[in-house]
Write an enzyme that holds these catalytic residues in place. Structure first.
Site, PDB file in Angstrom:
ATOM      1  N   THR A   1       0.882  -1.152   0.000  1.00 47.35           N
ATOM      2  CA  THR A   1       0.000   0.000   0.000  1.00 47.35           C
ATOM      3  C   THR A   1       0.918   1.198   0.000  1.00 47.35           C
ATOM      4  OG1 THR A   1      -1.596  -1.191   1.345  1.00 47.35           O
ATOM      5  CG2 THR A   1      -1.670   1.198   1.493  1.00 47.35           C
TER       6      THR A   1
ATOM      7  N   ARG B   1     -13.337  -8.019  -0.984  1.00 52.80           N
ATOM      8  CA  ARG B   1     -12.542  -7.901   0.256  1.00 52.80           C
ATOM      9  C   ARG B   1     -12.010  -6.483   0.395  1.00 52.80           C
ATOM     10  NH1 ARG B   1      -7.114  -6.135   1.467  1.00 52.80           N
ATOM     11  NH2 ARG B   1      -6.450  -7.166   3.372  1.00 52.80           N
ATOM     12  N   VAL B   2     -12.157  -5.914   1.569  1.00 49.68           N
ATOM     13  CA  VAL B   2     -11.622  -4.575   1.842  1.00 49.68           C
ATOM     14  C   VAL B   2     -10.710  -4.677   3.055  1.00 49.68           C
ATOM     15  CG1 VAL B   2     -12.205  -2.213   2.538  1.00 49.68           C
ATOM     16  CG2 VAL B   2     -13.624  -3.414   0.857  1.00 49.68           C
ATOM     17  N   GLY B   3      -9.551  -4.061   2.976  1.00 49.21           N
ATOM     18  CA  GLY B   3      -8.610  -4.078   4.095  1.00 49.21           C
ATOM     19  C   GLY B   3      -8.642  -2.782   4.885  1.00 49.21           C
ATOM     20  N   ASP B   4      -7.518  -2.470   5.481  1.00 52.55           N
ATOM     21  CA  ASP B   4      -7.426  -1.319   6.390  1.00 52.55           C
ATOM     22  C   ASP B   4      -7.385   0.032   5.687  1.00 52.55           C
ATOM     23  OD1 ASP B   4      -4.791  -2.350   5.480  1.00 52.55           O
ATOM     24  OD2 ASP B   4      -4.083  -0.507   6.437  1.00 52.55           O
TER      25      ASP B   4
ATOM     26  N   THR C   1       0.637   0.253   6.633  1.00 53.69           N
ATOM     27  CA  THR C   1       0.735  -0.584   5.446  1.00 53.69           C
ATOM     28  C   THR C   1       1.091  -1.983   5.913  1.00 53.69           C
ATOM     29  OG1 THR C   1       1.864  -0.907   3.331  1.00 53.69           O
ATOM     30  CG2 THR C   1       3.149   0.139   5.066  1.00 53.69           C
ATOM     31  N   GLY C   2       0.623  -2.979   5.170  1.00 54.01           N
ATOM     32  CA  GLY C   2       0.891  -4.360   5.567  1.00 54.01           C
ATOM     33  C   GLY C   2      -0.398  -5.168   5.555  1.00 54.01           C
TER      34      GLY C   2
ATOM     35  N   GLY D   1      -3.820  -6.029   6.034  1.00 54.12           N
ATOM     36  CA  GLY D   1      -4.961  -5.169   6.315  1.00 54.12           C
ATOM     37  C   GLY D   1      -5.849  -5.656   7.435  1.00 54.12           C
TER      38      GLY D   1
HETATM   39  N1  GLY Z   1      -2.834  -2.889   3.703  1.00 49.62           N
HETATM   40  C1  GLY Z   1      -3.563  -3.072   2.536  1.00 49.62           C
HETATM   41  C2  GLY Z   1      -4.528  -4.154   2.555  1.00 49.62           C
HETATM   42  O1  GLY Z   1      -4.344  -5.126   3.282  1.00 49.62           O
HETATM   43  O2  GLY Z   1      -5.475  -4.104   1.812  1.00 49.62           O
END
Ligand code: GLY
Length: 290
Positions: A151, A179-182, A202-203, A205
């Site tokens: 990210t 799927r949605v992350g952080d 970043t990393g 999510g």
């Molecule tokens: N950090 C980005 C994600 O996991 O989507």
């Protein structure tokens, strides 16, 4: 007081902070500068983490997430699971500035984008298509797919002490559609409050979101921790509470209201890029030993 930008990862961080600084010199707007840094990377297919050329989901579609927060007003804008639109960081800004909402999702975010002059286009580059086809041919690559993501996040502080945090991603490569992350989640992938500090992540999510790393780091800064200590405390808490996160390289970094910056990572391989009044430096961040 200096103007400071911090951004993520070895390859993308340098062009991101340079574009942010160039924009800041012209506009004197921290928000525009942080947006410009991410736009620079989103539009360049050389970077597979975000925007055009980002790695697609399991069905071969690039699905993007982005968000930003202004530390003076606490205004937030975000979009998630958006297909066919770049730069999504600009779309997130449009959500913040043109709607009363914080986030728009999926097809409706794309419809909002079209209504606001964004063009729908294919986001697969030759390179990302080739990688997707290789993954389809050999699903054993899925063994490592959870590592194939990153990210680009940028945190900025201007000479007046104003803070902004902004984040853009194509998320986890080969992810389940939807799927949605952080990254588009205020408090998880980004957070800013001029009274405390700003942070970005970043990393992985799911872990970053579970532990709200950016918000936690900013709240530590509010209690007076310098940014470095605040970021270390956020990572320490995550690893102590969920030891499986150790070694997985989730990162939180930030700038305190006093103007110091810091970064901490739960695994190896992270590099921060810092630009202070135009002077750019590269800072490898070793895994924190917890
Ligand atoms: N950090 C980005 C994600 O996991 O989507």
């Amino acid at each position: 007081m200096s103007t400071l930008f911090v951004s993520t990862w070895q390859d993308a961080g340098e062009p991101c902070v340079r574009a942010a600084w160039e924009n800041y010199c012209q506009t004197k707007s921290l928000l525009s500068a942080c947006e410009a840094g991410l736009v620079r990377v989103e539009l360049d297919p050389a970077f597979q983490a975000i925007g055009f050329g980002g790695l697609p989901n399991a069905e071969g579609e690039v699905e993007l997430d982005a968000g930003l927060m202004v530390g003076s007003s606490l205004d937030v804008g975000a979009v998630c699971a958006v297909r066919g639109i770049v730069p999504v960081i600009s779309l997130a800004r449009a959500v913040m500035e043109k709607t009363p909402h914080v986030m728009l999702a999926g097809d409706q975010a794309r419809r909002f984008a079209e209504q606001n002059g964004f063009e729908v286009r294919s986001l697969l580059s030759e390179n990302s298509l080739r990688k997707y086809e290789a993954w389809r041919r050999d699903r054993s690559a899925a063994e490592v797919a959870h590592l194939v993501h990153d990210t680009v996040t940028i945190v900025g502080r201007d000479e007046g002490g104003r803070l902004v945090s902004a984040c853009s991603t194509s998320g986890l490569a080969w992810k389940r559609p939807g799927r949605v992350g952080d990254s588009p989640i205020a408090g998880a992938g980004f957070y800013a409050d001029d009274e405390a500090g700003a942070a970005g992540a970043t990393g992985v999510g799911e872990d970053i979101w579970r532990f709200m790393l950016s918000h936690y780091a900013v709240e530590r800064m509010r209690t007076g921790d310098p940014a470095q200590k605040a970021c270390e405390k956020a990572i320490e808490r995550m690893v102590r509470r969920k030891p499986s996160t150790a070694g997985q390289t989730s990162v939180v970094f930030g700038i305190s209201r006093a103007g110091d910056w810091g970064a901490a990572a739960s695994g190896p391989g992270f590099t921060a890029w810092v630009c202070e009044d135009g002077k750019v430096g590269r800072h490898p961040v070793p895994a924190l030993s917890v």
